[in-house]
Design an enzyme around this catalytic site. Sequence first.
Site, mmCIF file in Angstrom:
data_model
loop_
_atom_site.group_PDB
_atom_site.id
_atom_site.type_symbol
_atom_site.label_atom_id
_atom_site.label_comp_id
_atom_site.label_asym_id
_atom_site.label_seq_id
_atom_site.Cartn_x
_atom_site.Cartn_y
_atom_site.Cartn_z
ATOM 1 N N VAL A 500 49.629 83.849 -49.524
ATOM 2 C CA VAL A 500 48.956 83.239 -48.375
ATOM 3 C C VAL A 500 47.528 83.766 -48.210
ATOM 4 O O VAL A 500 47.149 84.772 -48.795
ATOM 5 C CB VAL A 500 49.757 83.473 -47.074
ATOM 6 C CG1 VAL A 500 51.128 82.860 -47.191
ATOM 7 C CG2 VAL A 500 49.870 84.965 -46.755
ATOM 8 N N GLU A 501 46.755 83.079 -47.363
ATOM 9 C CA GLU A 501 45.349 83.423 -47.088
ATOM 10 C C GLU A 501 44.527 83.481 -48.378
ATOM 11 O O GLU A 501 43.664 84.338 -48.548
ATOM 12 C CB GLU A 501 45.250 84.763 -46.343
ATOM 13 C CG GLU A 501 45.756 84.711 -44.912
ATOM 14 C CD GLU A 501 44.687 84.294 -43.929
ATOM 15 O OE1 GLU A 501 43.675 83.711 -44.367
ATOM 16 O OE2 GLU A 501 44.875 84.540 -42.735
ATOM 17 N N GLY A 502 44.820 82.608 -49.317
ATOM 18 C CA GLY A 502 44.139 82.615 -50.604
ATOM 19 C C GLY A 502 44.976 83.367 -51.625
ATOM 20 O O GLY A 502 45.183 84.570 -51.498
#
Length: 822
Positions: A500-502
Amino acid sequence: MSIAIPFIAFLLVGAIAAYHRLRLPVWAALTATALVACWLLGANGTATLVAAFVTALIALPLLLPQFRLPFITKPLLGFYTKILPPLSETERVALEAGTVGFEGELFSGKPDWNVLLNQAKPTLSADEQAFLDGPTEELCRMINDWEITHVHADLTPPVWEFIKKNKFFGMIVPKEYGGLGFSALGNHKVIQKLASISSVVSSTVGVPNSLGPAELLLHYGTQEQKDYYLPRLADGREVPCFGLTGPWAGSDATSIPDYGIVTTGEWNGARVVGVKLTFDKRYITLAPVATLIGLAFRMYDPDGLIGDQKDIGITLALLPRDTAGVEIGRRHFPLNSPFQNGPIHGREVFIPLSQLIGGEAYAGKGWQMLVECLSIGRSITLPSTASGGAKMAAVVTGAYARIRKQFGLSVGRFEGVEEALARIAGNAYAASALAEASAAAVARGELPAVPSTISKYHCTEMGREAAQDAMDIHGGKGIILGPKNYLGRGWQASPIAITVEGANIMTRSLMIFGQGAILCHPWVLKEMKAATLPDPDERLREFDKNLFGHIGFAISNAVRSWWYGLVNARFGAAPGDAYTRRYYRKLNRYSAALALMADTSMLLLGGKLKFKESLSGRLGDVLSHLYIVSAMLKRYEDQGRPVSDQPLLAWSVHNSVHKIEIAFSAALRNFPIRPVGWLLWMLVFPWGRRAQAPSDRLGHKTASLLMSPNEARDRLAAGIFMTPGENNPAGRINSYLQKAILAEPVERKFLKALKNSDIEAHDFASQLDEGVREGWITADERRQLEELREMTIDTISVDDFDSEELRSAGYRDLQHDSRAAA
């Protein structure tokens, strides 16, 4: 020999001037003085004149602006403008959104350590500490992770109610809006503690305090939006989520296909101008239970209702859950870590312009808003969660490895297990320092674009490695799920944080060095801006200043890199004490080498560098580990240079330095222009690679710290939930360590006597009876051994179930329906 002396003097003075970054006039004066001295001392006159002529040939054109600007700088500016890769609006916003902190010093080739060491020691406010000791501790006591992950697939109703009532969702909301008004450091400490017992709870609390409606409203919301929504978000009346990720563009906001068309429609009984939204989002945390949805979309105004611009750009909006046309409530099931996560869909969903975050004034500015807030989110929730998990794994695995015995020996004493224990300790030490450093940067008011990506990537990777090693040491204890298992769910959840978040692969190969090479470099961004100034005279002057500053910078880093490599960074000014000064010198060396490699790569590869992801990833590794070691050294200084922490610090530093040299080696061996790679190798590694991975002796010291009570272990465990209780088997096992160690001499004495005896008792209780009768142990020692046996059983035992208990409710319903049909 006299012929060579002037040229030696010329090169030596140049190297010294470059090393110390002396200005050109100073270098010219020093060189002239040295050549005069050579002539007076009898050096060859012709050689001295040649050296003087070369000095004048370099110095005079560069020292005379009347010559330098039109004949040198202007042609170079023209060439630079042609090769300068165009910056898209997306890239420009991303570069301008973040601030540069100490990471800029690491890119300088000559870090000013005072910038780091003079930063205030991160400390919690009285309110933050009270919240950690009070509501956070109480919440941890309420958490039963097995019930959450297996029975309910959700937080229990009392936990939900407690979180809302005590404003866990409002930690970042200022007090004037009814929130707790905590700093980023306070936010980090709460998430870290919750993560040490349940990643589901830490995620649930972390997301509303990270990227989402509250964060965006605080920075960009209208006063009316703040006044209405922030109090409701703070006390849990509104549960937020943020819809960014979709099936076609992932988390890349610049490519999202979700769109909104400016039109008129009905809202609360009135006809107003608004946006008709069509969107398809997935992987949205808290979506199934959210009452307020933040949404990213591309906004269009084909009929010119609010201006002349047709494609307005990325825009952010707030949607109440009950808005007509919103489809929400279904859940994803992320790797048996059932935090609330699911899709959101909508087709031609109408909202008024007043629901745009920031109102109409911020239409089209969503990318800038996201970039700024994403860096804050990456700095807190994910690093804090990984840090809490790694610290818990370190402490409880050390206790388990001491209590669990095979062949009459604690398993932690086996060298193979020691290696894994040392890795867990080192990763926990580094991850916690890095997570705290990034939170402290946000607390200082920075927008740490580069440190946030470093922290997110490396904390989650170190957390995953710590979880893996802990699972390996625990063996069956780790893989058999149930109420007694404190590792399995964390191990299952570790890839979630990676994703997540990249996703970490992209974060490493594109973002860390890609942003850092421009944003943190002392000259590149200045040159780029200078080359685009509208006034020709100002453009030439500014480019001249930055270009020659950059040239001197590059020469200096080449000299510094070669010199530090030649002496293996044993000399040079550095802060710290007698123990840590060598570490600062190593960082000075690798900082210079990184700056040299970055300049060379950008000069020779230009715009193609962004497509050389392996090279970018390896240089990103160098920058990352420079930052990680800096964070560890800062914390070591802040904690008063504790001697007992030195094995942890040493193992972690050696591990990072070893990885730095591996990254440099791979980058140089695979440099796209091979002759340049060979030349750079001679400058960076004149004697070859020298750094070694942490030694077995150091690993033994580090592992031993986890297996016995001591100050270093206590500091490592600070901030996690280790209170023993029925719901916290990790805390129980950790609490046994002291008693288990005190019982070890008695156990050894008893087992030795038993082995050398001829008694026929087989069960443990009967053997203890014989031991007391024979005088091997006293009655008190018998009770001590009985307690040790009970603690050991609790430590090693696992759960078992009736088969029916493990069948899903869906399976049971299917069986019931089948029997009813029959």
